[in-house]
Write a protein that holds these residues in place. Sequence first.
Motif, PDB file in Angstrom:
ATOM      1  N   ARG A  73       0.829  -1.205   0.000  1.00 37.48           N
ATOM      2  CA  ARG A  73       0.000   0.000   0.000  1.00 37.48           C
ATOM      3  C   ARG A  73       0.867   1.259   0.000  1.00 37.48           C
ATOM      4  NH1 ARG A  73      -4.981   1.710   3.873  1.00 37.48           N
ATOM      5  NH2 ARG A  73      -5.477   3.549   2.664  1.00 37.48           N
ATOM      6  N   CYS A  74       2.004   1.210   0.686  1.00 39.80           N
ATOM      7  CA  CYS A  74       2.928   2.345   0.677  1.00 39.80           C
ATOM      8  C   CYS A  74       3.565   2.534  -0.695  1.00 39.80           C
ATOM      9  CB  CYS A  74       4.027   2.141   1.717  1.00 39.80           C
ATOM     10  SG  CYS A  74       3.433   2.148   3.407  1.00 39.80           S
ATOM     11  N   LEU A 119       9.070  -3.679   3.224  1.00 45.56           N
ATOM     12  CA  LEU A 119       8.967  -2.528   2.325  1.00 45.56           C
ATOM     13  C   LEU A 119      10.269  -2.335   1.552  1.00 45.56           C
ATOM     14  CD1 LEU A 119       7.298  -0.022   1.432  1.00 45.56           C
ATOM     15  CD2 LEU A 119       8.340   1.189   3.324  1.00 45.56           C
TER      16      LEU A 119
END
Length: 137
Positions: free
Chosen positions: A89-90, A120
């Motif tokens: 989502r980031c 991430l």
Amino acid sequence: MGLSKVNRLSSREDFRAVFRAGIRRNSDRMTLRALRMQNATTSVADGKLATATHKVGAPTRIGISISTKVSKKAVVRNRIKRQLRVAFRCLLPRISPGWLLVVIVHPSAARQECVTKQFLQELEQLLVAAEVLNGNS
């Protein structure tokens, strides 16, 4: 919070298409399979002709594959999936539209007690290597 339904890859045919024709990039904890969507993709599996139609400008859809080899405990597997969804989502605003992405989690991800920041960072490296991020394709 995770991914919206628009960005989730859920059909078995799409997973098969990505595994059959997608490019592969590996890291220590996961493998990324990426397939650029075409106007119409046609594949032959087991002598049957299958056609899946996707729009080129359609949003990127992401699937996560995590087997019981990673952990026998569903709690652990679900935690890893949640962390990956948050990481995606980031990164989603930076990903070019029109991709089908599947992440396969390796057993080392459960042993190393990864946090979302580590996922991430690793996902970003894989997406750059696959030329999926904006500015790389």
